[in-house]
Motif scaffolding. Structure first.
Motif, PDB file in Angstrom:
ATOM      1  N   GLN A   7       7.330   9.911 -10.548  1.00  0.00           N
ATOM      2  CA  GLN A   7       8.672  11.033 -11.116  1.00  0.00           C
ATOM      3  C   GLN A   7       8.325  12.273  -9.459  1.00  0.00           C
ATOM      4  N   PHE A   8       8.635  12.095  -8.615  1.00  0.00           N
ATOM      5  CA  PHE A   8       8.003  13.425  -7.998  1.00  0.00           C
ATOM      6  C   PHE A   8       9.563  13.925  -7.526  1.00  0.00           C
ATOM      7  N   ASP A  64       0.736  -1.020   0.073  1.00  0.00           N
ATOM      8  CA  ASP A  64       0.046   0.101  -0.098  1.00  0.00           C
ATOM      9  C   ASP A  64       0.923   1.140   0.094  1.00  0.00           C
ATOM     10  N   ASP A  65       1.878   0.923  -0.488  1.00  0.00           N
ATOM     11  CA  ASP A  65       3.026   2.700  -0.208  1.00  0.00           C
ATOM     12  C   ASP A  65       3.342   2.613  -1.915  1.00  0.00           C
ATOM     13  N   HIS A  66       4.179   3.316  -2.040  1.00  0.00           N
ATOM     14  CA  HIS A  66       4.630   4.141  -3.450  1.00  0.00           C
ATOM     15  C   HIS A  66       6.492   3.400  -3.183  1.00  0.00           C
ATOM     16  N   ARG A 100       9.229   6.451  -8.539  1.00  0.00           N
ATOM     17  CA  ARG A 100       8.611   5.612  -7.973  1.00  0.00           C
ATOM     18  C   ARG A 100       6.655   4.874  -8.481  1.00  0.00           C
ATOM     19  N   PHE A 101       6.853   3.522  -7.568  1.00  0.00           N
ATOM     20  CA  PHE A 101       5.706   2.619  -8.331  1.00  0.00           C
ATOM     21  C   PHE A 101       4.011   2.673  -7.777  1.00  0.00           C
ATOM     22  N   CYS A 139       6.932  15.071   1.683  1.00  0.00           N
ATOM     23  CA  CYS A 139       7.932  16.113   2.769  1.00  0.00           C
ATOM     24  C   CYS A 139       9.017  16.148   1.815  1.00  0.00           C
ATOM     25  N   VAL A 140       9.319  17.006   2.046  1.00  0.00           N
ATOM     26  CA  VAL A 140      10.861  17.210   1.305  1.00  0.00           C
ATOM     27  C   VAL A 140      12.019  16.714   2.514  1.00  0.00           C
ATOM     28  N   ASN A 141      11.827  16.718   4.294  1.00  0.00           N
ATOM     29  CA  ASN A 141      13.164  16.028   5.067  1.00  0.00           C
ATOM     30  C   ASN A 141      12.781  14.889   4.948  1.00  0.00           C
ATOM     31  N   CYS A 142      11.738  13.818   5.362  1.00  0.00           N
ATOM     32  CA  CYS A 142      11.690  13.046   5.010  1.00  0.00           C
ATOM     33  C   CYS A 142      11.615  11.528   3.558  1.00  0.00           C
ATOM     34  N   HIS A 143      11.377  12.691   2.834  1.00  0.00           N
ATOM     35  CA  HIS A 143      10.126  11.601   1.146  1.00  0.00           C
ATOM     36  C   HIS A 143       9.546  11.105   1.622  1.00  0.00           C
ATOM     37  N   ARG A 144       8.311  11.517   2.565  1.00  0.00           N
ATOM     38  CA  ARG A 144       7.589  10.584   2.739  1.00  0.00           C
ATOM     39  C   ARG A 144       6.641  10.796   2.091  1.00  0.00           C
ATOM     40  N   VAL A 145       5.891   9.671   1.883  1.00  0.00           N
ATOM     41  CA  VAL A 145       4.930  10.624   0.460  1.00  0.00           C
ATOM     42  C   VAL A 145       3.331   9.823   1.052  1.00  0.00           C
TER      43      VAL A 145
END
Length: 171
Positions: free
Chosen positions: A82-83, A41-43, A92-93, A107-113
């Motif tokens: 393409q993030f 369930d993620d990217h 990322r898929f 998030c530009v810090n932790c890259h969480r989507v």
């Protein structure tokens, strides 16, 4: 909304039809990769998928993972994003079957989507398409910013403090 088992069954059927139509091999590796994608369930990127397959003790090559992802994108079972990460070439898929169109927060810090849906996006898509006489098949909307996750905030503060200490040593 389909349950996980029926979604995977529908995805398998769609992949099987696509492979037959294109004259491609219907290998167990391709179907195992499909099942791994649809259990998530993620990217994810191709390397994360490759590692997940090996953790499941499924011997598959990196080339097979990369090639199968392209097949899954071509038959609309997987969406490629393409993030604009620091490594702009990293794709990322995410699974796409049975999912409504959505937008992303990064998030530009932790890259969480994170994902969100807003019916106004569909309205904008329809309005712009009608106004410009353009059939919009899909869209991509990504917001970049800082999340409020406590672990991310702490990590960001620690990195800033470390950078300040490094500057102090070189000054």
């Amino acid at each position: 909304m389909l349950n996980s088992t029926s979604l995977i069954a529908e995805a398998r059927t769609k992949l099987e039809g696509y492979l037959l139509k294109k004259g491609l091999r219907r290998s167990s590796e391709r179907f195992a990769i499909l099942e791994e994608v649809y259990s998530r369930d993620d990217h994810f990127d191709a390397e994360e998928l490759y590692q997940a397959m090996h953790q499941r003790s499924f011997a598959v090559s990196r080339a097979t993972v990369y090639n199968t992802l392209e097949v899954l994108v071509d038959c609309h079972l997987v969406r490629k994003n393409q993030f604009g990460d620091e490594d702009n070439t990293k794709s990322r898929f995410e699974k796409s079957l049975g999912r409504q169109q959505h937008a992303h927060l990064i998030c530009v810090n932790c890259h969480r989507v994170m994902e969100f849906c807003d019916p106004r996006l569909q309205l904008i898509k329809n309005t712009v398409g009608n106004m410009l006489q353009f059939h919009v098949e899909s869209h991509s909307l990504v917001f970049y910013g800082e999340c409020s996750d406590a672990a991310c905030v702490a990590r960001t503060k620690a990195a800033a403090e470390h950078a300040n200490l490094q500057e102090g040593k070189t000054a």
